[in-house]
Design a protein around this motif. Structure first.
Motif, PDB file in Angstrom:
ATOM      1  N   UNK A 187      15.865 -20.572  10.740  1.00  0.00           N
ATOM      2  CA  UNK A 187      16.631 -19.796   9.897  1.00  0.00           C
ATOM      3  C   UNK A 187      17.269 -18.673  10.553  1.00  0.00           C
ATOM      4  N   UNK A 188      16.795 -18.035  11.567  1.00  0.00           N
ATOM      5  CA  UNK A 188      17.433 -17.026  12.075  1.00  0.00           C
ATOM      6  C   UNK A 188      18.529 -17.327  13.122  1.00  0.00           C
ATOM      7  N   UNK A 189      18.143 -18.467  14.028  1.00  0.00           N
ATOM      8  CA  UNK A 189      18.870 -19.271  15.163  1.00  0.00           C
ATOM      9  C   UNK A 189      19.799 -20.064  15.008  1.00  0.00           C
ATOM     10  N   UNK A 190      19.793 -20.955  14.132  1.00  0.00           N
ATOM     11  CA  UNK A 190      20.430 -22.040  13.847  1.00  0.00           C
ATOM     12  C   UNK A 190      21.740 -21.564  13.183  1.00  0.00           C
ATOM     13  N   UNK A 191      22.894 -22.247  13.648  1.00  0.00           N
ATOM     14  CA  UNK A 191      24.213 -21.930  13.212  1.00  0.00           C
ATOM     15  C   UNK A 191      24.341 -22.483  11.475  1.00  0.00           C
ATOM     16  N   UNK A 192      25.161 -21.884  10.909  1.00  0.00           N
ATOM     17  CA  UNK A 192      25.692 -22.141   9.596  1.00  0.00           C
ATOM     18  C   UNK A 192      26.123 -23.745   9.741  1.00  0.00           C
ATOM     19  N   UNK A 193      25.744 -24.607   8.833  1.00  0.00           N
ATOM     20  CA  UNK A 193      26.212 -26.032   8.948  1.00  0.00           C
ATOM     21  C   UNK A 193      25.212 -27.093   9.521  1.00  0.00           C
ATOM     22  N   UNK A 194      23.963 -26.097   9.946  1.00  0.00           N
ATOM     23  CA  UNK A 194      22.863 -27.215  10.329  1.00  0.00           C
ATOM     24  C   UNK A 194      21.713 -26.844   9.392  1.00  0.00           C
ATOM     25  N   UNK A 195      21.380 -27.855   8.797  1.00  0.00           N
ATOM     26  CA  UNK A 195      20.116 -27.818   7.942  1.00  0.00           C
ATOM     27  C   UNK A 195      18.894 -28.518   8.625  1.00  0.00           C
ATOM     28  N   UNK A 196      17.612 -28.132   7.866  1.00  0.00           N
ATOM     29  CA  UNK A 196      16.448 -28.910   8.155  1.00  0.00           C
ATOM     30  C   UNK A 196      15.426 -28.826   6.987  1.00  0.00           C
ATOM     31  N   UNK A 197      14.527 -29.881   7.166  1.00  0.00           N
ATOM     32  CA  UNK A 197      13.860 -30.003   6.153  1.00  0.00           C
ATOM     33  C   UNK A 197      12.506 -28.937   6.133  1.00  0.00           C
ATOM     34  N   UNK A 198      11.836 -28.609   4.995  1.00  0.00           N
ATOM     35  CA  UNK A 198      10.799 -27.585   4.902  1.00  0.00           C
ATOM     36  C   UNK A 198       9.532 -28.505   4.608  1.00  0.00           C
ATOM     37  N   UNK A 199       9.024 -29.338   5.597  1.00  0.00           N
ATOM     38  CA  UNK A 199       7.941 -29.987   5.023  1.00  0.00           C
ATOM     39  C   UNK A 199       6.764 -29.400   4.742  1.00  0.00           C
ATOM     40  N   UNK A 200       6.008 -30.184   3.752  1.00  0.00           N
ATOM     41  CA  UNK A 200       4.762 -29.638   3.027  1.00  0.00           C
ATOM     42  C   UNK A 200       3.529 -29.967   3.771  1.00  0.00           C
ATOM     43  N   UNK A 201       3.748 -30.962   4.806  1.00  0.00           N
ATOM     44  CA  UNK A 201       2.603 -31.678   5.605  1.00  0.00           C
ATOM     45  C   UNK A 201       3.337 -32.364   6.791  1.00  0.00           C
ATOM     46  N   UNK A 202       2.562 -33.150   7.482  1.00  0.00           N
ATOM     47  CA  UNK A 202       2.915 -34.027   8.636  1.00  0.00           C
ATOM     48  C   UNK A 202       3.011 -33.009   9.928  1.00  0.00           C
ATOM     49  N   UNK A 203       3.823 -33.741  10.701  1.00  0.00           N
ATOM     50  CA  UNK A 203       4.125 -33.263  11.955  1.00  0.00           C
ATOM     51  C   UNK A 203       5.501 -32.638  12.725  1.00  0.00           C
ATOM     52  N   UNK A 204       6.316 -33.015  11.650  1.00  0.00           N
ATOM     53  CA  UNK A 204       7.698 -32.933  12.173  1.00  0.00           C
ATOM     54  C   UNK A 204       8.522 -32.113  11.034  1.00  0.00           C
ATOM     55  N   UNK A 205       9.669 -31.873  11.729  1.00  0.00           N
ATOM     56  CA  UNK A 205      10.620 -31.391  10.715  1.00  0.00           C
ATOM     57  C   UNK A 205      12.043 -32.107  11.013  1.00  0.00           C
ATOM     58  N   UNK A 206      12.800 -32.446  10.172  1.00  0.00           N
ATOM     59  CA  UNK A 206      14.056 -33.224  10.543  1.00  0.00           C
ATOM     60  C   UNK A 206      15.387 -32.165  10.419  1.00  0.00           C
ATOM     61  N   UNK A 207      16.078 -32.290  11.387  1.00  0.00           N
ATOM     62  CA  UNK A 207      17.168 -31.291  11.418  1.00  0.00           C
ATOM     63  C   UNK A 207      18.442 -32.337  11.252  1.00  0.00           C
ATOM     64  N   UNK A 208      19.745 -31.691  10.391  1.00  0.00           N
ATOM     65  CA  UNK A 208      20.868 -32.451  10.122  1.00  0.00           C
ATOM     66  C   UNK A 208      21.695 -31.514  10.715  1.00  0.00           C
ATOM     67  N   UNK A 209      22.764 -32.160  11.563  1.00  0.00           N
ATOM     68  CA  UNK A 209      23.933 -31.401  12.433  1.00  0.00           C
ATOM     69  C   UNK A 209      25.020 -31.682  11.454  1.00  0.00           C
ATOM     70  N   UNK A 210      26.197 -30.950  11.724  1.00  0.00           N
ATOM     71  CA  UNK A 210      27.271 -31.229  11.041  1.00  0.00           C
ATOM     72  C   UNK A 210      27.822 -32.783  11.476  1.00  0.00           C
ATOM     73  N   UNK A 211      28.460 -33.686  10.588  1.00  0.00           N
ATOM     74  CA  UNK A 211      28.478 -34.938  10.745  1.00  0.00           C
ATOM     75  C   UNK A 211      29.145 -35.313  12.119  1.00  0.00           C
TER      76      UNK A 211
END
Length: 97
Positions: free
Chosen positions: A6-30
């Motif tokens: 949340x602090x380091x990634x630029x605006x336009x980059x989003x990511x999942x907030x997983x409730x379990x598992x081992x990974x988070x997904x990041x989505x970059x601008x298209x």
């Protein structure tokens, strides 16, 4: 990891907030390609798994997956800071074009 993203990634980059598992997904601008950006990341001793391979219908080259299960917190924070620097450069170059 998520707090640092949340602090380091630029605006336009989003990511999942997983409730379990081992990974988070990041989505970059298209317009960005995670596989291409990976080259700069490796030069900075960071890595992720480009997400395009996980989408059978394609057209998702702007996604990547981060694993948070096997590193110590200080290494995760350092890696996210390095990744954030690369992403900030990439996003700013896309905006300037």
């Amino acid at each position: 990891m998520l707090s640092c993203m949340k602090e380091e990634f630029p605006k336009g980059v989003s990511f999942t907030n997983p409730s379990g598992g081992l990974f988070t997904w990041v989505k970059l601008p298209e317009k960005l390609n995670a596989q291409e950006i990976m080259k700069k990341c490796v030069e900075n001793n960071i890595a992720y798994v480009p997400g395009g391979f996980f989408f059978p219908s394609g057209n998702k080259e702007n996604y990547f997956r981060l694993n948070y299960s096997s590193c110590k917190e200080d290494k995760i924070i350092e890696g996210i800071k390095r990744l954030g620097k690369v992403l900030n450069e990439e996003v700013s170059e896309t905006v300037e074009v």
